[in-house]
Design an enzyme around this catalytic site. Structure first.
Site, mmCIF file in Angstrom:
data_model
loop_
_atom_site.group_PDB
_atom_site.id
_atom_site.type_symbol
_atom_site.label_atom_id
_atom_site.label_comp_id
_atom_site.label_asym_id
_atom_site.label_seq_id
_atom_site.Cartn_x
_atom_site.Cartn_y
_atom_site.Cartn_z
ATOM 1 N N GLU A 83 5.524 7.486 -5.963
ATOM 2 C CA GLU A 83 4.443 8.466 -5.656
ATOM 3 C C GLU A 83 5.267 9.864 -6.143
ATOM 4 O O GLU A 83 4.545 10.843 -6.633
ATOM 5 C CB GLU A 83 4.315 8.633 -4.124
ATOM 6 N N ASP A 113 -0.562 0.617 -5.123
ATOM 7 C CA ASP A 113 -0.363 0.520 -3.711
ATOM 8 C C ASP A 113 -0.150 -1.013 -3.296
ATOM 9 O O ASP A 113 -0.787 -2.013 -3.931
ATOM 10 C CB ASP A 113 -1.711 0.801 -3.095
ATOM 11 N N ASN A 119 -2.747 -4.828 1.238
ATOM 12 C CA ASN A 119 -3.352 -5.873 1.846
ATOM 13 C C ASN A 119 -4.536 -6.036 1.422
ATOM 14 O O ASN A 119 -5.233 -5.127 0.869
ATOM 15 C CB ASN A 119 -3.307 -5.525 3.413
ATOM 16 N N GLN A 154 4.922 0.143 2.556
ATOM 17 C CA GLN A 154 4.506 1.160 1.430
ATOM 18 C C GLN A 154 3.280 1.342 1.572
ATOM 19 O O GLN A 154 2.990 2.606 1.527
ATOM 20 C CB GLN A 154 5.005 0.433 0.145
ATOM 21 N N GLU A 155 2.120 0.326 1.685
ATOM 22 C CA GLU A 155 0.865 0.954 1.943
ATOM 23 C C GLU A 155 0.565 1.676 3.220
ATOM 24 O O GLU A 155 -0.294 2.651 2.844
ATOM 25 C CB GLU A 155 0.117 -0.455 1.943
ATOM 26 N N GLU A 156 0.987 1.499 4.222
ATOM 27 C CA GLU A 156 0.688 2.280 5.329
ATOM 28 C C GLU A 156 1.177 3.610 5.247
ATOM 29 O O GLU A 156 0.514 4.614 5.506
ATOM 30 C CB GLU A 156 1.170 1.769 6.470
ATOM 31 N N TRP A 196 6.353 -4.845 -5.982
ATOM 32 C CA TRP A 196 5.152 -5.631 -5.386
ATOM 33 C C TRP A 196 5.157 -6.731 -4.854
ATOM 34 O O TRP A 196 5.763 -7.783 -5.480
ATOM 35 C CB TRP A 196 3.907 -5.596 -6.566
ATOM 36 N N GLY A 197 4.760 -6.899 -3.610
ATOM 37 C CA GLY A 197 4.819 -8.586 -2.930
ATOM 38 C C GLY A 197 6.145 -8.872 -2.508
ATOM 39 O O GLY A 197 6.258 -9.862 -1.996
ATOM 40 N N CYS A 198 7.322 -8.082 -2.540
ATOM 41 C CA CYS A 198 8.597 -8.556 -2.345
ATOM 42 C C CYS A 198 9.241 -8.008 -1.094
ATOM 43 O O CYS A 198 10.479 -8.185 -0.692
ATOM 44 C CB CYS A 198 9.534 -8.027 -3.491
ATOM 45 N N GLY A 199 8.374 -7.177 -0.136
ATOM 46 C CA GLY A 199 9.006 -6.891 0.969
ATOM 47 C C GLY A 199 8.386 -7.801 2.114
ATOM 48 O O GLY A 199 8.770 -9.097 2.301
ATOM 49 N N ALA A 200 7.248 -7.143 2.901
ATOM 50 C CA ALA A 200 6.716 -7.953 3.869
ATOM 51 C C ALA A 200 6.215 -9.267 3.362
ATOM 52 O O ALA A 200 5.977 -10.212 4.174
ATOM 53 C CB ALA A 200 5.362 -6.840 4.285
HETATM 54 N N1 AR6 Z 1 8.349 3.339 -4.020
HETATM 55 C C1 AR6 Z 1 8.691 2.138 -4.803
HETATM 56 N N2 AR6 Z 1 9.071 1.242 -4.036
HETATM 57 C C2 AR6 Z 1 9.002 1.088 -2.837
HETATM 58 C C3 AR6 Z 1 8.298 2.044 -2.175
HETATM 59 C C4 AR6 Z 1 7.882 3.240 -2.857
HETATM 60 N N3 AR6 Z 1 7.351 4.135 -2.329
HETATM 61 N N4 AR6 Z 1 8.100 1.683 -0.727
HETATM 62 C C5 AR6 Z 1 8.850 0.582 -0.745
HETATM 63 N N5 AR6 Z 1 9.086 -0.070 -1.909
HETATM 64 P P1 AR6 Z 1 6.018 -3.716 0.868
HETATM 65 P P2 AR6 Z 1 4.351 -6.059 0.134
HETATM 66 C C6 AR6 Z 1 9.782 -1.204 -2.082
HETATM 67 O O1 AR6 Z 1 6.891 -4.603 1.735
HETATM 68 O O2 AR6 Z 1 5.617 -7.185 0.116
HETATM 69 C C7 AR6 Z 1 1.840 -3.964 4.046
HETATM 70 O O3 AR6 Z 1 1.590 -3.937 5.553
HETATM 71 C C8 AR6 Z 1 10.561 -1.588 -1.198
HETATM 72 O O4 AR6 Z 1 11.700 -2.505 -1.623
HETATM 73 O O5 AR6 Z 1 5.423 -2.594 1.378
HETATM 74 O O6 AR6 Z 1 3.476 -6.200 -1.066
HETATM 75 C C9 AR6 Z 1 0.564 -4.082 3.223
HETATM 76 O O7 AR6 Z 1 -0.374 -3.788 4.180
HETATM 77 C C10 AR6 Z 1 9.681 -2.696 -0.563
HETATM 78 O O8 AR6 Z 1 10.595 -3.567 0.012
HETATM 79 O O9 AR6 Z 1 5.062 -4.561 0.065
HETATM 80 C C11 AR6 Z 1 0.666 -5.525 3.143
HETATM 81 O O10 AR6 Z 1 -0.066 -6.381 4.304
HETATM 82 C C12 AR6 Z 1 8.966 -3.533 -1.393
HETATM 83 O O11 AR6 Z 1 8.688 -2.265 -2.181
HETATM 84 C C13 AR6 Z 1 2.032 -5.756 3.080
HETATM 85 O O12 AR6 Z 1 2.808 -4.737 3.692
HETATM 86 C C14 AR6 Z 1 7.584 -4.192 -0.991
HETATM 87 O O13 AR6 Z 1 7.114 -3.073 -0.088
HETATM 88 C C15 AR6 Z 1 2.376 -5.917 1.568
HETATM 89 O O14 AR6 Z 1 3.728 -6.365 1.507
#
Ligand code: AR6
Length: 522
Positions: free
Chosen positions: A285, A295, A298, A312-314, A424-428
């Site tokens: 951002e 974003d 979910n 990130q999304e929230e 993307w997709g690599c956290g939660a």
């Molecule tokens: N800019 C760049 N990278 C970021 C940022 C940012 N602002 N914020 C986080 N990251 P995650 P997911 C990195 O877990 O696995 C939500 O509940 C950071 O390394 O949010 O796709 C949704 O509603 C983080 O670990 O994404 C879905 O239910 C990684 O991006 C679910 O989480 C992944 O961020 C999606 O989970």
């Protein structure tokens, strides 16, 4: 070259295109069967400002059921007769507006009057904690509650035209004003939306995210307090008489046709890697401002923004709260679908992530507007697969699904900015960051768009991605070739049983050497 791995062919951030550099001229604002516009376009195009479009209420399964609809009735156990929902709601909200002071208990009492089914089930502990915090900070929450109630009461005046649902399988858009959004969100705050309190299967909106704020108000926690600070700050701004909200926002559901999702199309794709900027410093951002900001969504847009989720999304939805209104009308995304939102305003800044998330301070958004009075901010919601077990992703069916999801978002019909993304997709959702990076590179190459990739402090990924990308560029690898390589890679991963072959290493050792390499070295 291979013997000097640090040589990077990545570009600079300045080499990527931002929305302000787009030369395409936007035509006048127009509505169509695929584009619902909730304001009067003739007045708007004639520079007469933003006024709501008159219309008729539609109480049907293809439209948002509004609480002020004459068809919305309330059945109560205490009285045998049914009452008009809006007359009960407006009586309660007017009472709040007229009261001397309003506290969290008054808000609770009002909400429970028209949601009697949930008495004893809903709690307002988090809201009460917010009020205690605000009292310590000498913030006039009572006055703020009254202003939000007054704003919610404007619904029949502000939203006259029916709001279509963005249903699955239908590519369609909705444009509405920031004022209309604020009014709809004020109604969400007061939990007025009918039929939206249950998501159990077979319930009417079971395939839609929740919109009423009831879950946001329950269970005291640091997370909830910080979320409420962000949301209440938004309401403070939008109910401030001195501030004029004079923009529009467009929510667009995009669907990829079957011809585009076919595996053969990936195999045959001759596109080569497009521009890439990679950095472990910066966020989508901030440094990616003006690009198409991904974003990490979910399939129910906004994920846990109104409950306890805070990644990130929230966070994106909390600092740009207008995004929350998408939950009112966006059906759960399917594998070949995404949503692009143009024009939301950022209201707050934040720090931290997850449990360390903190609402920091108000943000004065300097972002300019386009001809449709939309902020020049584009957000792309794409939902990755949620892998309960990491090994499940090393499967071409899953890889193809992720490729198509990313391509659905990256594909553009007209000139659009480059893309800002990351893990993307690599956290939660537990994805492999090397695999996901390559998937996004391939989707961007096919869409012929550049990528800014923010690894969020992950220096190992930054380094590995720079090397891998440089190698792919030097060898002139096409998307189709990379696809074939992924087929072999998944097979090796499955055969290994341990799933610990790193994709970047695999690419380095298995990328077919081509004469293009020697040409590029000449
Ligand atoms: N800019 C760049 N990278 C970021 C940022 C940012 N602002 N914020 C986080 N990251 P995650 P997911 C990195 O877990 O696995 C939500 O509940 C950071 O390394 O949010 O796709 C949704 O509603 C983080 O670990 O994404 C879905 O239910 C990684 O991006 C679910 O989480 C992944 O961020 C999606 O989970």
């Amino acid at each position: 070259c291979d013997s000097c791995p640090d040589l990077t062919l990545c570009c600079f951030l300045e080499d990527l295109k931002r929305i302000t550099q787009i030369k395409r001229i936007l035509g006048p604002l127009e509505f169509s069967s695929r584009h619902a516009v909730l304001i009067d376009v003739f007045t708007f195009n004639g520079a007469g400002g933003i006024v709501p479009q008159p219309g008729r209420d539609k109480w049907s399964s293809n439209y948002v059921k509004l609480p002020c609809s004459p068809s919305s009735v309330l059945y109560s156990n205490s009285t045998p007769k049914q009452e008009m929902r809006w007359s009960v709601i407006s009586k309660q909200l007017k009472r709040l507006v007229e009261k001397k002071t309003v506290n969290a208990e008054d808000v609770e009492k009002a909400i429970m009057k028209y949601n009697p089914k949930y008495r004893g089930q809903w709690s307002f502990d988090a809201l009460k904690e917010f009020v205690e915090w605000a009292a310590r900070k000498k913030i006039n929450v009572s006055g703020l509650f009254q202003k939000i109630a007054a704003l919610a009461l404007k619904l029949p005046e502000y939203v006259m035209k029916d709001i279509p649902l963005l249903q699955r399988g239908n590519a369609a858009s909705i444009t509405l004003s920031q004022v209309q959004i604020s009014c709809l969100l004020a109604n969400a705050f007061f939990c007025t939306f009918p039929h939206r309190n249950t998501t159990i299967s077979k319930s009417e909106y079971h395939n839609y995210p929740t919109i009423n704020f009831s879950r946001l108000f329950e269970d005291r926690s640091v997370r909830k307090l910080e979320k409420l600070k962000a949301i209440m700050h938004y309401f403070q701004v939008v109910t401030d008489d001195k501030i004029q909200l004079d923009g529009l926002v467009t929510f667009e559901r995009r669907c990829l046709p079957d011809t585009d999702t076919n595996v053969q199309t990936w195999k045959r794709c001759k596109e080569k890697m497009n521009k890439l900027y990679v950095s472990s410093y910066g966020t989508i951002e901030d440094e990616g401002t003006g690009m198409l900001q991904v974003d990490f969504a979910n399939s129910w847009l906004g994920g846990g923004v109104l409950s306890s989720g805070l990644v990130q999304e929230e966070i994106l939805f909390l600092v740009n709260p207008e995004l929350i209104v998408s939950r009112l009308f966006t059906e759960k995304l399917q594998d070949n679908e995404c949503v692009v939102v143009t024009g939301v305003q950022q209201f707050s800044t934040y720090s931290g992530f997850g449990d360390s998330f903190r609402w920091e301070r108000p943000y004065q958004d300097p972002t300019g507007r386009d001809r449709w009075a939309r902020r020049q901010r584009q957000i792309l919601a794409i939902d990755a697969l949620n892998f309960d077990h990491k090994w499940k992703q090393y499967n071409m069916r899953m890889v193809a699904r992720e490729l198509n999801k990313a391509y659905c978002g990256f594909k553009s019909q007209v000139e659009e900015p480059d893309i800002a993304t990351g893990k993307w997709g690599c956290g939660a959702f537990n994805g492999d960051s090397q695999l996901k990076a390559v998937i996004q590179l391939m989707a961007a190459a096919r869409a012929r768009r550049g990528l800014a990739f923010f690894t969020f402090s992950d220096e190992v990924l930054e380094h590995g991605l720079k090397q891998t990308y440089s190698l792919l560029r030097k060898k002139g690898t096409t998307v189709g070739e990379l696809f074939e390589l992924l087929v072999d890679y998944c097979a090796i991963q499955q055969a290994s049983g341990t799933f610990n072959v790193a994709l970047f290493d695999y690419i380095r050792t298995h990328l077919p050497s081509s004469d293009k390499l020697s040409k590029s070295l000449l």
